[in-house]
Design a protein around this motif. Structure first.
Motif, PDB file in Angstrom:
ATOM      1  N   LYS A 162       0.771  -1.259   0.101  1.00  0.00           N
ATOM      2  CA  LYS A 162       0.070   0.015  -0.088  1.00  0.00           C
ATOM      3  C   LYS A 162       1.001   1.398   0.175  1.00  0.00           C
ATOM      4  O   LYS A 162       1.903   1.400   0.649  1.00  0.00           O
ATOM      5  CB  LYS A 162      -0.925   0.052   1.175  1.00  0.00           C
ATOM      6  N   PRO A 163       0.530   2.308  -0.668  1.00  0.00           N
ATOM      7  CA  PRO A 163       1.295   3.606  -0.700  1.00  0.00           C
ATOM      8  C   PRO A 163       1.588   4.274   0.661  1.00  0.00           C
ATOM      9  O   PRO A 163       0.681   4.141   1.492  1.00  0.00           O
ATOM     10  CB  PRO A 163       0.511   4.539  -1.562  1.00  0.00           C
ATOM     11  N   ILE A 164       2.598   4.501   0.974  1.00  0.00           N
ATOM     12  CA  ILE A 164       3.064   5.351   2.067  1.00  0.00           C
ATOM     13  C   ILE A 164       3.041   6.785   1.891  1.00  0.00           C
ATOM     14  O   ILE A 164       3.896   7.266   1.111  1.00  0.00           O
ATOM     15  CB  ILE A 164       4.468   4.618   2.514  1.00  0.00           C
ATOM     16  N   HIS A 165       2.723   7.363   2.846  1.00  0.00           N
ATOM     17  CA  HIS A 165       2.504   9.091   2.634  1.00  0.00           C
ATOM     18  C   HIS A 165       3.188   9.580   3.746  1.00  0.00           C
ATOM     19  O   HIS A 165       3.240   8.821   4.862  1.00  0.00           O
ATOM     20  CB  HIS A 165       0.875   9.375   2.536  1.00  0.00           C
ATOM     21  N   LEU A 166       3.714  10.686   3.585  1.00  0.00           N
ATOM     22  CA  LEU A 166       4.545  11.510   4.446  1.00  0.00           C
ATOM     23  C   LEU A 166       3.493  12.176   5.532  1.00  0.00           C
ATOM     24  O   LEU A 166       2.380  12.544   5.282  1.00  0.00           O
ATOM     25  CB  LEU A 166       5.313  12.642   3.769  1.00  0.00           C
ATOM     26  N   ASN A 167       3.749  11.690   6.844  1.00  0.00           N
ATOM     27  CA  ASN A 167       2.810  12.161   7.988  1.00  0.00           C
ATOM     28  C   ASN A 167       2.885  13.848   7.927  1.00  0.00           C
ATOM     29  O   ASN A 167       3.950  14.371   8.721  1.00  0.00           O
ATOM     30  CB  ASN A 167       3.260  11.495   9.105  1.00  0.00           C
ATOM     31  N   LYS A 168       2.020  14.546   7.694  1.00  0.00           N
ATOM     32  CA  LYS A 168       1.958  16.251   7.861  1.00  0.00           C
ATOM     33  C   LYS A 168       1.780  16.560   9.125  1.00  0.00           C
ATOM     34  O   LYS A 168       2.040  17.960   9.230  1.00  0.00           O
ATOM     35  CB  LYS A 168       1.348  16.616   6.654  1.00  0.00           C
ATOM     36  N   ASP A 169       1.589  15.799  10.164  1.00  0.00           N
ATOM     37  CA  ASP A 169       1.170  16.259  11.400  1.00  0.00           C
ATOM     38  C   ASP A 169       2.631  16.326  12.287  1.00  0.00           C
ATOM     39  O   ASP A 169       2.549  16.844  13.128  1.00  0.00           O
ATOM     40  CB  ASP A 169       0.226  15.495  12.213  1.00  0.00           C
ATOM     41  N   LEU A 170       3.546  15.627  11.794  1.00  0.00           N
ATOM     42  CA  LEU A 170       5.027  15.757  12.399  1.00  0.00           C
ATOM     43  C   LEU A 170       5.786  16.593  11.882  1.00  0.00           C
ATOM     44  O   LEU A 170       5.599  16.996  10.822  1.00  0.00           O
ATOM     45  CB  LEU A 170       5.475  14.275  12.460  1.00  0.00           C
ATOM     46  N   PRO A 171       6.949  17.028  12.604  1.00  0.00           N
ATOM     47  CA  PRO A 171       7.837  17.968  12.003  1.00  0.00           C
ATOM     48  C   PRO A 171       8.429  17.025  11.038  1.00  0.00           C
ATOM     49  O   PRO A 171       8.641  15.880  10.899  1.00  0.00           O
ATOM     50  CB  PRO A 171       8.811  18.076  13.287  1.00  0.00           C
ATOM     51  N   LYS A 172       9.213  17.702   9.877  1.00  0.00           N
ATOM     52  CA  LYS A 172       9.576  17.256   8.875  1.00  0.00           C
ATOM     53  C   LYS A 172      10.671  16.126   8.967  1.00  0.00           C
ATOM     54  O   LYS A 172      10.549  15.044   8.422  1.00  0.00           O
ATOM     55  CB  LYS A 172      10.390  18.271   7.916  1.00  0.00           C
ATOM     56  N   LYS A 173      11.622  16.402   9.927  1.00  0.00           N
ATOM     57  CA  LYS A 173      12.744  15.388   9.981  1.00  0.00           C
ATOM     58  C   LYS A 173      12.015  14.013  10.833  1.00  0.00           C
ATOM     59  O   LYS A 173      12.389  12.899  10.344  1.00  0.00           O
ATOM     60  CB  LYS A 173      13.794  15.869  10.939  1.00  0.00           C
ATOM     61  N   GLU A 174      11.224  14.338  11.670  1.00  0.00           N
ATOM     62  CA  GLU A 174      10.547  13.010  12.307  1.00  0.00           C
ATOM     63  C   GLU A 174       9.748  12.363  11.124  1.00  0.00           C
ATOM     64  O   GLU A 174       9.612  11.172  11.132  1.00  0.00           O
ATOM     65  CB  GLU A 174       9.609  13.394  13.516  1.00  0.00           C
ATOM     66  N   ALA A 175       8.904  13.189  10.420  1.00  0.00           N
ATOM     67  CA  ALA A 175       8.066  12.389   9.492  1.00  0.00           C
ATOM     68  C   ALA A 175       8.989  11.660   8.325  1.00  0.00           C
ATOM     69  O   ALA A 175       8.732  10.567   8.048  1.00  0.00           O
ATOM     70  CB  ALA A 175       7.474  13.684   8.721  1.00  0.00           C
ATOM     71  N   LEU A 176      10.182  12.268   8.117  1.00  0.00           N
ATOM     72  CA  LEU A 176      10.811  11.602   7.083  1.00  0.00           C
ATOM     73  C   LEU A 176      11.259  10.209   7.955  1.00  0.00           C
ATOM     74  O   LEU A 176      11.448   9.224   7.190  1.00  0.00           O
ATOM     75  CB  LEU A 176      11.978  12.214   6.801  1.00  0.00           C
ATOM     76  N   ASP A 177      11.959  10.314   9.108  1.00  0.00           N
ATOM     77  CA  ASP A 177      12.207   8.876   9.920  1.00  0.00           C
ATOM     78  C   ASP A 177      10.987   7.912  10.087  1.00  0.00           C
ATOM     79  O   ASP A 177      11.366   6.766   9.663  1.00  0.00           O
ATOM     80  CB  ASP A 177      12.711   9.352  11.242  1.00  0.00           C
ATOM     81  N   VAL A 178       9.797   8.432  10.142  1.00  0.00           N
ATOM     82  CA  VAL A 178       8.695   7.404  10.259  1.00  0.00           C
ATOM     83  C   VAL A 178       8.268   6.790   8.905  1.00  0.00           C
ATOM     84  O   VAL A 178       8.413   5.599   8.600  1.00  0.00           O
ATOM     85  CB  VAL A 178       7.716   8.381  10.674  1.00  0.00           C
TER      86      VAL A 178
END
Length: 195
Positions: A162-178
């Protein structure tokens, strides 16, 4: 035109050694995304391209593959674009971002090298997807990896997650790590499903 002709001829040729089984193709978005696939040999690149025909994949490829006239012609007709893996410049991000924003698909092998071992994924796919505001589709391939293995009649298989989307609710660096963690886990899970 060359892409489609080569793609369908390649599909016929590779099918002589075993028909490709594709799982969960319905997970692919309509347009504008990154496919991140496992990479265990050069054959997986061919099968990945064949698996979503008539949709084209634009591949990131190491710049060394563009040094000879014939290989440069071949790479360009297979929709590949060069990347300097030692010193990636702005074009490493700008070219795939432009393609995705045009609704095209960019294929990346985040292990960065052909290996059957569990290696840490490189962050390029996640970085590109985040800048392009596009999803990443994890994919896994199991099957022959070279000419010798083609003759073992091992059936090639590809599965799409399934497609994975960037979590926009997190700070950018943390969202990238997730996103990176989700991609890594998804690719491992998909590969295990095929074995």
């Amino acid at each position: 035109m060359v892409y489609y002709l080569a793609g369908y001829l390649l599909k016929i040729f590779l099918s002589l050694f075993g028909f490709l089984k594709v799982y969960q193709k319905e997970n692919l978005p309509k347009d504008g995304y990154v496919i991140a696939c496992t990479h265990t040999g050069w054959v997986d690149i061919l099968w990945l391209g064949v698996s979503i025909l008539p949709t084209k994949i634009n591949y990131m490829a190491k710049k060394e593959l563009f040094e000879s006239t014939f290989l440069k012609w071949l790479m360009e007709n297979l929709n590949a674009f060069p990347v300097d893996r030692e010193n990636p410049g702005p074009s490493s991000i700008k070219t795939p971002m432009r393609l995705i924003k045009e609704g095209k698909i960019v294929g990346i092998f985040p292990s960065g090298t052909r290996t059957s071992e569990d290696v840490p994924l490189k962050r390029g796919a996640v970085t590109i997807a985040s800048y392009a505001k596009a999803p990443i589709v994890p994919a896994a391939y199991v099957g022959p990896n070279n000419f010798k293995e083609l003759f073992n009649w091992q059936r090639p298989k590809i599965i799409f997650g399934k497609p994975i989307h960037l979590n926009k609710d997190l700070p950018k660096k943390e969202a990238l790590d997730v996103m990176m963690t989700e991609l890594n886990e998804a690719m491992k899970t998909l590969q295990q499903k095929l074995r």
